[in-house]
Design a protein around this motif. Structure first.
Motif, PDB file in Angstrom:
ATOM      1  N   GLU A  13      40.293   5.420 -38.034  1.00  0.00           N
ATOM      2  CA  GLU A  13      40.619   5.041 -39.404  1.00  0.00           C
ATOM      3  C   GLU A  13      41.729   5.916 -39.989  1.00  0.00           C
ATOM      4  OE1 GLU A  13      37.841   3.829 -43.062  1.00  0.00           O
ATOM      5  OE2 GLU A  13      37.619   5.922 -42.462  1.00  0.00           O
ATOM      6  N   GLN A  14      41.871   7.120 -39.492  1.00  0.00           N
ATOM      7  CA  GLN A  14      42.864   8.065 -40.013  1.00  0.00           C
ATOM      8  C   GLN A  14      44.232   7.940 -39.333  1.00  0.00           C
ATOM      9  OE1 GLN A  14      42.159   9.805 -42.736  1.00  0.00           O
ATOM     10  NE2 GLN A  14      40.214   8.724 -42.606  1.00  0.00           N
ATOM     11  N   GLN A  15      44.347   7.074 -38.323  1.00  0.00           N
ATOM     12  CA  GLN A  15      45.616   6.935 -37.609  1.00  0.00           C
ATOM     13  C   GLN A  15      46.662   6.288 -38.512  1.00  0.00           C
ATOM     14  OE1 GLN A  15      45.995   8.444 -34.578  1.00  0.00           O
ATOM     15  NE2 GLN A  15      43.978   9.117 -35.249  1.00  0.00           N
ATOM     16  N   PRO A  16      47.924   6.656 -38.313  1.00  0.00           N
ATOM     17  CA  PRO A  16      48.990   6.096 -39.164  1.00  0.00           C
ATOM     18  C   PRO A  16      49.095   4.585 -38.994  1.00  0.00           C
ATOM     19  CG  PRO A  16      49.911   7.324 -37.312  1.00  0.00           C
ATOM     20  CD  PRO A  16      48.433   7.526 -37.273  1.00  0.00           C
ATOM     21  N   PHE A  17      49.347   3.925 -40.099  1.00  0.00           N
ATOM     22  CA  PHE A  17      49.466   2.469 -40.100  1.00  0.00           C
ATOM     23  C   PHE A  17      50.567   2.081 -41.066  1.00  0.00           C
ATOM     24  CE2 PHE A  17      48.283  -1.692 -41.834  1.00  0.00           C
ATOM     25  CZ  PHE A  17      48.221  -2.429 -40.664  1.00  0.00           C
ATOM     26  N   SER A  18      51.560   1.389 -40.563  1.00  0.00           N
ATOM     27  CA  SER A  18      52.672   0.964 -41.386  1.00  0.00           C
ATOM     28  C   SER A  18      53.117  -0.408 -40.907  1.00  0.00           C
ATOM     29  CB  SER A  18      53.819   1.976 -41.271  1.00  0.00           C
ATOM     30  OG  SER A  18      54.934   1.541 -41.992  1.00  0.00           O
ATOM     31  N   GLY A  19      53.163  -1.364 -41.803  1.00  0.00           N
ATOM     32  CA  GLY A  19      53.527  -2.717 -41.401  1.00  0.00           C
ATOM     33  C   GLY A  19      52.511  -3.239 -40.405  1.00  0.00           C
ATOM     34  N   TRP A  20      52.990  -3.800 -39.328  1.00  0.00           N
ATOM     35  CA  TRP A  20      52.122  -4.260 -38.254  1.00  0.00           C
ATOM     36  C   TRP A  20      52.353  -3.398 -37.027  1.00  0.00           C
ATOM     37  CZ3 TRP A  20      48.026  -6.948 -39.042  1.00  0.00           C
ATOM     38  CH2 TRP A  20      47.962  -7.786 -40.148  1.00  0.00           C
ATOM     39  N   ASP A  21      52.521  -2.107 -37.228  1.00  0.00           N
ATOM     40  CA  ASP A  21      52.751  -1.159 -36.144  1.00  0.00           C
ATOM     41  C   ASP A  21      51.404  -0.648 -35.633  1.00  0.00           C
ATOM     42  OD1 ASP A  21      53.452   0.847 -34.408  1.00  0.00           O
ATOM     43  OD2 ASP A  21      54.308   2.149 -35.937  1.00  0.00           O
ATOM     44  N   PHE A  22      51.017  -1.122 -34.475  1.00  0.00           N
ATOM     45  CA  PHE A  22      49.754  -0.703 -33.874  1.00  0.00           C
ATOM     46  C   PHE A  22      50.015   0.182 -32.658  1.00  0.00           C
ATOM     47  CE2 PHE A  22      48.826  -4.680 -36.068  1.00  0.00           C
ATOM     48  CZ  PHE A  22      47.733  -4.305 -36.820  1.00  0.00           C
ATOM     49  N   SER A  23      51.101   0.948 -32.688  1.00  0.00           N
ATOM     50  CA  SER A  23      51.476   1.752 -31.528  1.00  0.00           C
ATOM     51  C   SER A  23      50.408   2.775 -31.157  1.00  0.00           C
ATOM     52  CB  SER A  23      52.825   2.436 -31.754  1.00  0.00           C
ATOM     53  OG  SER A  23      52.779   3.268 -32.894  1.00  0.00           O
ATOM     54  N   HIS A  24      49.560   3.170 -32.107  1.00  0.00           N
ATOM     55  CA  HIS A  24      48.507   4.127 -31.764  1.00  0.00           C
ATOM     56  C   HIS A  24      47.471   3.500 -30.819  1.00  0.00           C
ATOM     57  CE1 HIS A  24      46.640   2.070 -35.209  1.00  0.00           C
ATOM     58  NE2 HIS A  24      45.481   2.420 -34.685  1.00  0.00           N
ATOM     59  N   LEU A  25      47.559   2.184 -30.613  1.00  0.00           N
ATOM     60  CA  LEU A  25      46.659   1.509 -29.679  1.00  0.00           C
ATOM     61  C   LEU A  25      47.301   1.265 -28.312  1.00  0.00           C
ATOM     62  CD1 LEU A  25      45.102  -1.166 -32.068  1.00  0.00           C
ATOM     63  CD2 LEU A  25      44.093   0.996 -31.326  1.00  0.00           C
ATOM     64  N   ASP A  26      48.559   1.702 -28.129  1.00  0.00           N
ATOM     65  CA  ASP A  26      49.240   1.488 -26.853  1.00  0.00           C
ATOM     66  C   ASP A  26      48.383   1.979 -25.699  1.00  0.00           C
ATOM     67  OD1 ASP A  26      51.377   0.341 -28.082  1.00  0.00           O
ATOM     68  OD2 ASP A  26      52.721   2.062 -27.867  1.00  0.00           O
ATOM     69  N   GLY A  27      48.256   1.135 -24.703  1.00  0.00           N
ATOM     70  CA  GLY A  27      47.486   1.474 -23.521  1.00  0.00           C
ATOM     71  C   GLY A  27      45.992   1.265 -23.694  1.00  0.00           C
ATOM     72  N   ARG A  28      45.557   0.914 -24.905  1.00  0.00           N
ATOM     73  CA  ARG A  28      44.122   0.726 -25.157  1.00  0.00           C
ATOM     74  C   ARG A  28      43.799  -0.682 -25.632  1.00  0.00           C
ATOM     75  NH1 ARG A  28      41.828   4.387 -29.230  1.00  0.00           N
ATOM     76  NH2 ARG A  28      43.697   4.001 -30.412  1.00  0.00           N
ATOM     77  N   MET A  29      44.801  -1.455 -25.950  1.00  0.00           N
ATOM     78  CA  MET A  29      44.575  -2.788 -26.486  1.00  0.00           C
ATOM     79  C   MET A  29      45.066  -3.810 -25.465  1.00  0.00           C
ATOM     80  SD  MET A  29      45.897  -4.361 -30.116  1.00  0.00           S
ATOM     81  CE  MET A  29      47.630  -4.443 -29.713  1.00  0.00           C
ATOM     82  N   ILE A  30      44.254  -4.795 -25.198  1.00  0.00           N
ATOM     83  CA  ILE A  30      44.619  -5.857 -24.263  1.00  0.00           C
ATOM     84  C   ILE A  30      44.672  -7.154 -25.051  1.00  0.00           C
ATOM     85  CG2 ILE A  30      43.931  -7.148 -22.217  1.00  0.00           C
ATOM     86  CD1 ILE A  30      42.347  -4.608 -21.385  1.00  0.00           C
ATOM     87  N   GLU A  31      45.794  -7.811 -24.970  1.00  0.00           N
ATOM     88  CA  GLU A  31      45.891  -9.103 -25.633  1.00  0.00           C
ATOM     89  C   GLU A  31      46.597 -10.076 -24.712  1.00  0.00           C
ATOM     90  OE1 GLU A  31      48.448  -9.331 -29.130  1.00  0.00           O
ATOM     91  OE2 GLU A  31      49.387  -7.468 -28.526  1.00  0.00           O
ATOM     92  N   GLU A  32      46.109 -11.281 -24.705  1.00  0.00           N
ATOM     93  CA  GLU A  32      46.678 -12.318 -23.875  1.00  0.00           C
ATOM     94  C   GLU A  32      47.951 -12.843 -24.534  1.00  0.00           C
ATOM     95  OE1 GLU A  32      45.232 -16.692 -22.494  1.00  0.00           O
ATOM     96  OE2 GLU A  32      43.746 -15.085 -22.457  1.00  0.00           O
ATOM     97  N   GLN A  33      49.000 -12.967 -23.769  1.00  0.00           N
ATOM     98  CA  GLN A  33      50.266 -13.461 -24.291  1.00  0.00           C
ATOM     99  C   GLN A  33      50.263 -14.982 -24.340  1.00  0.00           C
ATOM    100  OE1 GLN A  33      52.774 -11.531 -25.562  1.00  0.00           O
ATOM    101  NE2 GLN A  33      51.270  -9.918 -25.266  1.00  0.00           N
ATOM    102  N   ALA A  34      50.762 -15.522 -25.431  1.00  0.00           N
ATOM    103  CA  ALA A  34      50.888 -16.973 -25.561  1.00  0.00           C
ATOM    104  C   ALA A  34      51.966 -17.459 -24.588  1.00  0.00           C
ATOM    105  CB  ALA A  34      51.274 -17.329 -26.991  1.00  0.00           C
ATOM    106  N   PRO A  35      51.877 -18.710 -24.154  1.00  0.00           N
ATOM    107  CA  PRO A  35      52.884 -19.232 -23.226  1.00  0.00           C
ATOM    108  C   PRO A  35      54.209 -19.578 -23.910  1.00  0.00           C
ATOM    109  CG  PRO A  35      51.255 -20.916 -23.725  1.00  0.00           C
ATOM    110  CD  PRO A  35      50.793 -19.646 -24.398  1.00  0.00           C
ATOM    111  N   TRP A  36      54.336 -19.243 -25.182  1.00  0.00           N
ATOM    112  CA  TRP A  36      55.555 -19.495 -25.942  1.00  0.00           C
ATOM    113  C   TRP A  36      55.852 -18.264 -26.776  1.00  0.00           C
ATOM    114  CZ3 TRP A  36      54.268 -19.146 -31.078  1.00  0.00           C
ATOM    115  CH2 TRP A  36      52.923 -19.322 -31.388  1.00  0.00           C
ATOM    116  N   SER A  37      57.077 -18.179 -27.279  1.00  0.00           N
ATOM    117  CA  SER A  37      57.513 -17.023 -28.065  1.00  0.00           C
ATOM    118  C   SER A  37      57.550 -17.398 -29.547  1.00  0.00           C
ATOM    119  CB  SER A  37      58.902 -16.575 -27.622  1.00  0.00           C
ATOM    120  OG  SER A  37      59.477 -15.710 -28.579  1.00  0.00           O
ATOM    121  N   TYR A  38      56.768 -16.674 -30.337  1.00  0.00           N
ATOM    122  CA  TYR A  38      56.762 -16.909 -31.788  1.00  0.00           C
ATOM    123  C   TYR A  38      58.161 -16.712 -32.357  1.00  0.00           C
ATOM    124  CZ  TYR A  38      56.029 -16.151 -36.756  1.00  0.00           C
ATOM    125  OH  TYR A  38      56.123 -16.225 -38.113  1.00  0.00           O
ATOM    126  N   SER A  39      58.813 -15.609 -32.003  1.00  0.00           N
ATOM    127  CA  SER A  39      60.135 -15.299 -32.561  1.00  0.00           C
ATOM    128  C   SER A  39      61.161 -16.365 -32.193  1.00  0.00           C
ATOM    129  CB  SER A  39      60.604 -13.929 -32.082  1.00  0.00           C
ATOM    130  OG  SER A  39      59.735 -12.938 -32.559  1.00  0.00           O
TER     131      SER A  39
END
Length: 106
Positions: A13-39
């Motif tokens: 809960e004390q980890q830095p959070f700005s915008g949608w920056d979840f870099s503190h979860l790097d290497g610990r979060m697994i998410e399935e990639q969509a077969p298309w690109s949102y951007s």
């Protein structure tokens, strides 16, 4: 065991959070990639649009990936107060206007 889990949660809960920056979860979060690109898809649609809205923009990170193809008029909304300020700073140079709103009033 429960107190260890609670301490872990308190630490997270004390980890830095700005915008949608979840870099503190790097290497610990697994998410399935969509077969298309949102951007890519957003860019395709904005090229053909006179206006666009990004609801819950966070810090505007995703919208910034399409900054070269922004619609003529862009508006964003955000509920988290620190992100309202961040999105405004990042997006206003591109002519995007913002609105801070609260779901507490809904």
């Amino acid at each position: 065991m429960t107190s260890g889990l609670i301490e872990t949660w308190k630490h997270e809960e004390q980890q830095p959070f700005s915008g949608w920056d979840f870099s503190h979860l790097d290497g610990r979060m697994i998410e399935e990639q969509a077969p298309w690109s949102y951007s890519t898809r957003a860019g395709e649609l904005m090229r053909r649009s006179a206006s666009a809205i990004d609801l819950g923009t966070g810090g505007g990170e995703r919208l910034l990936t399409a900054a070269g193809v922004l619609a003529q008029e862009g508006v964003v909304t955000e509920d988290y107060t620190p992100n309202v300020r961040l999105a405004t700073e990042r997006l206003s140079p591109f002519g995007v206007s913002g609105c801070g709103c609260s779901t507490d009033r809904l």
